[in-house]
Design a protein around this motif. Structure first.
Motif, PDB file in Angstrom:
ATOM      1  N   GLU A 163       0.828  -1.212   0.000  1.00 47.22           N
ATOM      2  CA  GLU A 163       0.000   0.000   0.000  1.00 47.22           C
ATOM      3  C   GLU A 163       0.859   1.257   0.000  1.00 47.22           C
ATOM      4  O   GLU A 163       0.458   2.294  -0.554  1.00 47.22           O
ATOM      5  CB  GLU A 163      -0.912   0.014   1.226  1.00 47.22           C
ATOM      6  N   LEU A 164       2.033   1.174   0.599  1.00 49.19           N
ATOM      7  CA  LEU A 164       2.934   2.320   0.693  1.00 49.19           C
ATOM      8  C   LEU A 164       3.819   2.480  -0.542  1.00 49.19           C
ATOM      9  O   LEU A 164       4.692   3.348  -0.571  1.00 49.19           O
ATOM     10  CB  LEU A 164       3.811   2.183   1.943  1.00 49.19           C
ATOM     11  N   GLU A 296       8.641   7.877   0.815  1.00 56.76           N
ATOM     12  CA  GLU A 296       7.878   9.039   1.265  1.00 56.76           C
ATOM     13  C   GLU A 296       6.598   8.648   1.999  1.00 56.76           C
ATOM     14  O   GLU A 296       6.238   9.280   3.003  1.00 56.76           O
ATOM     15  CB  GLU A 296       7.542   9.933   0.068  1.00 56.76           C
ATOM     16  N   SER A 297       5.900   7.623   1.520  1.00 55.49           N
ATOM     17  CA  SER A 297       4.636   7.240   2.167  1.00 55.49           C
ATOM     18  C   SER A 297       4.878   6.693   3.568  1.00 55.49           C
ATOM     19  O   SER A 297       4.083   6.936   4.487  1.00 55.49           O
ATOM     20  CB  SER A 297       3.897   6.214   1.315  1.00 55.49           C
ATOM     21  N   GLY A 300       5.394   9.456   5.765  1.00 57.11           N
ATOM     22  CA  GLY A 300       4.110  10.082   6.042  1.00 57.11           C
ATOM     23  C   GLY A 300       3.416   9.465   7.242  1.00 57.11           C
ATOM     24  O   GLY A 300       2.744  10.168   8.016  1.00 57.11           O
TER      25      GLY A 300
END
Length: 338
Positions: A163-164, A296-297, A300
């Motif tokens: 998902e990331l 980056e995810s 986050g």
């Protein structure tokens, strides 16, 4: 009487190498010799070099076999062959010194001559030893949890990482746990990568609160699977893919395919069995170099948690006190002192 030395002929960067193995009959595990170990590494060379190549490596050495004393070599052992190179690494204290780099299998076999059993590569390439190019998540089952439980956690972690925007790869630890890796662009230094791994670990804990924990202190983990976020720190390493482990039966940290994970047993993968398995089924991580994601995810997730009041986690005891770190005091001791 001393055992006659043997030589193993291996491919090299500029021609064949002949690596001398003294005391080839020395038992590194009961019934498995130093010569067996050298030949094992030669047999798994392609997969092993995919895991350790162009990386600083710490050597876990056993001069009298795995039943004897051990030590870790961060500085290259004396007498390294001329074809072996090194790279300067910076440690948490700020100290710097060279570490061995394994660019060809002859260097790894020479390390076996120096009684190395387990190879611990850094998650960086030599061109930039400060920015990791892969993340490594260690799923460590606490007493009371089975390997099947770890597999359940690993599949949930696979879904989360996917998902990331990451491509996860799984291997056995060579002991009771599993290691999940993903290659990333080297855009972030160690502390940032650690924060992203903490973000992933906390999210996995939220999804599997009865199975997974991020509790650093053992007394708080219970019978859960600990996501060891501190393996993402500078100078913290995990046994390489295809690296033997100094445990009974000569187990190997073995890459496996996700679709086969539910069926495997860590006992399947040893110094004696892995070459044949690799020849028959190929390297489960053959495509890892082509599956590079961004981090980056994951960062986050960390940022969101910080915004919600979750801060820094404890660092390993050998680290200097780090900014924002909570006190390094065991919870039970803290209660007693309070």
């Amino acid at each position: 009487m001393a055992t006659t030395a043997k030589h193993l002929d291996l491919p090299g960067g500029d021609g064949a190498r002949s690596v001398r193995i003294s005391s080839p009959d020395r038992e590194m595990w009961p019934g498995i010799t130093k010569w067996d170990l050298a030949r094992y590494l030669a047999a798994v060379a392609d997969g092993f070099l995919r895991a350790v190549g162009d990386r600083p490596v710490t050597l876990q050495r056993f001069p009298q076999g795995t039943d004897g004393e051990e030590f870790f070599s961060k500085n290259p052992p004396k007498g390294a062959p001329e074809w072996a190179r090194t790279v300067i690494c910076t440690y948490p204290s700020g100290r710097q010194h060279p570490q061995l780099v394994i660019d060809e299998i002859a260097t790894a076999v020479w390390a076996v001559q120096m009684n190395t059993v387990t190879f611990h590569p850094w998650p960086v390439r030599t061109a930039n030893a400060d920015n990791p190019d892969e993340i490594r998540i260690d799923l460590d089952p606490q007493p009371g949890r089975s390997f099947a439980d770890v597999v359940t956690a690993a599949f949930a972690l696979r879904d989360l990482m996917t998902e990331l925007g990451l491509t996860p790869w799984v291997k056995t630890s060579g002991n009771r746990g599993l290691h999940v890796y993903a290659r990333v662009t080297p855009d972030h230094e160690f502390l940032e990568v650690r924060h992203g791994v903490i973000g992933i670990a906390r999210e996995l804990e939220r999804r599997l609160p009865e199975l997974v924990t991020t509790a650093w202190w053992k007394e708080e983990r219970g019978e859960k699977i600990f996501v060891d976020f501190n393996q993402a720190n500078r100078d913290r390493t995990i046994a390489a893919a295809y690296s033997p482990r100094p445990l009974p039966g000569a187990p190997v940290s073995m890459p496996v395919r996700w679709e086969e994970l539910s069926e495997v047993s860590t006992a399947d993968f040893t110094v004696l069995t892995v070459p044949g398995l690799l020849e028959d089924h190929g390297d489960a991580w053959a495509g890892i170099d082509d599956a590079v994601g961004t981090f980056e995810s994951a960062l986050g997730l960390w940022d969101t948690d910080v915004g919600n009041g979750l801060g820094e986690m404890p660092f390993p005891p050998e680290y200097p006190k780090m900014p924002g770190e909570p006190p390094r005091v065991q919870p039970s001791r803290k209660k007693m002192e309070g």
